[in-house]
Design a protein around this motif. Sequence first.
Motif, PDB file in Angstrom:
ATOM      1  N   ALA A   8      -2.008  -0.989   7.137  1.00  0.00           N
ATOM      2  CA  ALA A   8      -1.973  -0.825   5.676  1.00  0.00           C
ATOM      3  C   ALA A   8      -1.311   0.484   5.288  1.00  0.00           C
ATOM      4  CB  ALA A   8      -3.393  -0.882   5.117  1.00  0.00           C
ATOM      5  N   ILE A   9      -1.462   1.489   6.149  1.00  0.00           N
ATOM      6  CA  ILE A   9      -0.873   2.792   5.870  1.00  0.00           C
ATOM      7  C   ILE A   9       0.609   2.823   6.201  1.00  0.00           C
ATOM      8  CG2 ILE A   9      -0.919   5.235   6.531  1.00  0.00           C
ATOM      9  CD1 ILE A   9      -3.930   4.912   6.999  1.00  0.00           C
ATOM     10  N   THR A  10       0.974   2.240   7.327  1.00  0.00           N
ATOM     11  CA  THR A  10       2.350   2.353   7.815  1.00  0.00           C
ATOM     12  C   THR A  10       3.244   1.178   7.437  1.00  0.00           C
ATOM     13  OG1 THR A  10       1.711   1.340   9.922  1.00  0.00           O
ATOM     14  CG2 THR A  10       1.587   3.736   9.775  1.00  0.00           C
ATOM     15  N   GLU A  11       2.650  -0.013   7.229  1.00  0.00           N
ATOM     16  CA  GLU A  11       3.460  -1.213   6.999  1.00  0.00           C
ATOM     17  C   GLU A  11       3.296  -1.810   5.609  1.00  0.00           C
ATOM     18  OE1 GLU A  11       2.801  -4.120  10.034  1.00  0.00           O
ATOM     19  OE2 GLU A  11       2.678  -2.614  11.622  1.00  0.00           O
ATOM     20  N   HIS A  12       2.079  -1.852   5.091  1.00  0.00           N
ATOM     21  CA  HIS A  12       1.818  -2.551   3.839  1.00  0.00           C
ATOM     22  C   HIS A  12       2.037  -1.641   2.635  1.00  0.00           C
ATOM     23  CE1 HIS A  12      -1.007  -5.186   6.477  1.00  0.00           C
ATOM     24  NE2 HIS A  12       0.269  -5.454   6.671  1.00  0.00           N
ATOM     25  N   THR A  13       3.230  -1.114   2.531  1.00  0.00           N
ATOM     26  CA  THR A  13       3.561  -0.270   1.386  1.00  0.00           C
ATOM     27  C   THR A  13       3.997  -1.139   0.216  1.00  0.00           C
ATOM     28  OG1 THR A  13       5.881  -0.062   2.044  1.00  0.00           O
ATOM     29  CG2 THR A  13       4.335   1.575   2.931  1.00  0.00           C
ATOM     30  N   PHE A  14       4.004  -0.552  -0.954  1.00  0.00           N
ATOM     31  CA  PHE A  14       4.436  -1.289  -2.150  1.00  0.00           C
ATOM     32  C   PHE A  14       5.854  -1.806  -1.972  1.00  0.00           C
ATOM     33  CE2 PHE A  14       6.463  -1.686  -6.259  1.00  0.00           C
ATOM     34  CZ  PHE A  14       5.509  -2.366  -7.009  1.00  0.00           C
ATOM     35  N   ASP A  15       6.758  -0.959  -1.464  1.00  0.00           N
ATOM     36  CA  ASP A  15       8.153  -1.364  -1.309  1.00  0.00           C
ATOM     37  C   ASP A  15       8.302  -2.574  -0.400  1.00  0.00           C
ATOM     38  OD1 ASP A  15       9.234   0.444  -3.031  1.00  0.00           O
ATOM     39  OD2 ASP A  15       9.924   1.855  -1.504  1.00  0.00           O
ATOM     40  N   ARG A  16       7.598  -2.572   0.728  1.00  0.00           N
ATOM     41  CA  ARG A  16       7.730  -3.671   1.679  1.00  0.00           C
ATOM     42  C   ARG A  16       7.203  -4.985   1.099  1.00  0.00           C
ATOM     43  NH1 ARG A  16       6.969  -2.068   8.011  1.00  0.00           N
ATOM     44  NH2 ARG A  16       8.409  -0.308   8.049  1.00  0.00           N
ATOM     45  N   ILE A  17       6.078  -4.903   0.427  1.00  0.00           N
ATOM     46  CA  ILE A  17       5.507  -6.118  -0.153  1.00  0.00           C
ATOM     47  C   ILE A  17       6.367  -6.611  -1.311  1.00  0.00           C
ATOM     48  CG2 ILE A  17       3.496  -7.055  -1.354  1.00  0.00           C
ATOM     49  CD1 ILE A  17       1.786  -5.153   0.338  1.00  0.00           C
ATOM     50  N   ALA A  18       6.913  -5.675  -2.095  1.00  0.00           N
ATOM     51  CA  ALA A  18       7.814  -6.055  -3.188  1.00  0.00           C
ATOM     52  C   ALA A  18       9.056  -6.755  -2.647  1.00  0.00           C
ATOM     53  CB  ALA A  18       8.208  -4.819  -3.993  1.00  0.00           C
ATOM     54  N   ALA A  19       9.600  -6.252  -1.541  1.00  0.00           N
ATOM     55  CA  ALA A  19      10.780  -6.872  -0.930  1.00  0.00           C
ATOM     56  C   ALA A  19      10.462  -8.287  -0.462  1.00  0.00           C
ATOM     57  CB  ALA A  19      11.276  -6.018   0.237  1.00  0.00           C
TER      58      ALA A  19
END
Length: 400
Positions: A94-105
């Motif tokens: 959640a800290i390293t992968e589930h960022t807002f940018d990644r989920i938005a993409a």
Amino acid sequence: MPLSDTRLRTLTPQDKPYRMSDGGGLFVQVAPSGSRLWRMAYRYDGKQKLLAFGAYPAISLARARELRAEAKSLLAEGIDPGAHAKAEKAAQAAITEHTFDRIAAELVEKLRKEGKADVTLTKKQWLLDMASAGFGDRPITAITAADILATLRKVEAKGNYESAKRLRSTIGQVFRYAIATARAENDPTYGLRGALIAPKVSHMAAITDWDGFGDLIRAIWDYEGGSPSTRAALKLMALLYTRPGELRLALWEEFNLDEGIWTIPAARTKMRREHTKPLPRLAVEMLRTLQSETGSNYRAFPSSIARDKPISENTLNQALRRMGFDKHEHTSHGFRASASSLLNESGLWNADAIEAELGHVGADEVRRAYHRAHYWDERVKMTDWWSDEITRFVKPWPHP
């Protein structure tokens, strides 16, 4: 017998995997490839389970024993060490992968696969870029309502109230997608609905009286500026009153000029369903003339600057400005309001047939199908009548 580093280093692979125990459930598994993997066997809730600690020598004997001790401590507290390890891994992700940018993409790619129009995706990405500047690299679970509000206030401070409203909605869409994919538990934008300044509702400028519309038609037919694509598009907007994007992005393959039919694909309609329009004779003549000039291009209305791109909506609006119609008087989208008002005012046509021709969709699917089938003949007559009304304003008969 407990293991030792000397013994571990001398373990040799065999044809089949085998185990060497260190006691307390901890063992090293030697694979035929030669790898030595730390495992711990334990029981939890009456079930036999395994923990994986990594490979020797990256995980030393001493470290493996520490991990065994930590696992046994968790078991003593009634905690499944395997589930605990998965939870920690998920928290780290959640800290390293589930960022807002990644989920938005991910969301944008999902919408692309669902067939959303390019113009819709471009607008959404523009909004997401604004959100990204504020908190894009942060874990989505760490973003608070206050963080989002701070970003929205920056947009609002510039007087862009509508953009701020759309940005809040788009950020909320990302959070709801994260919730649906088990990477967030709540949507902080929900509580911000009343925090922003409400934008004033403004309708697309349109001329809706016959005298003013006649002046507009004469100006369009007399217009000699712009490219052939622009001049033809303006006339066809008046004749067909589609959404500007539906016309600008049209491909020649969508037109059956022999039958006088234009099929707008679902991906380009607002309602995301295919829309078939009858073409009056004048529109067919205009399209044939345009095709003789731009037919080598797969686009019906290519840009004169970049032939692989269509003309822009701004190009059409700028042409209207040059004719003397300002943005508060009429826009390219305003042709729809003009046609809707004047067709209804005539009293000659069923209101549902007009709605069907405009590509509007009722809530009921049966009613929607009824629109397409039952009103087709009336729509054909209506488009011919509308074309004749337009030609009354231009003398002699207006050629493309």
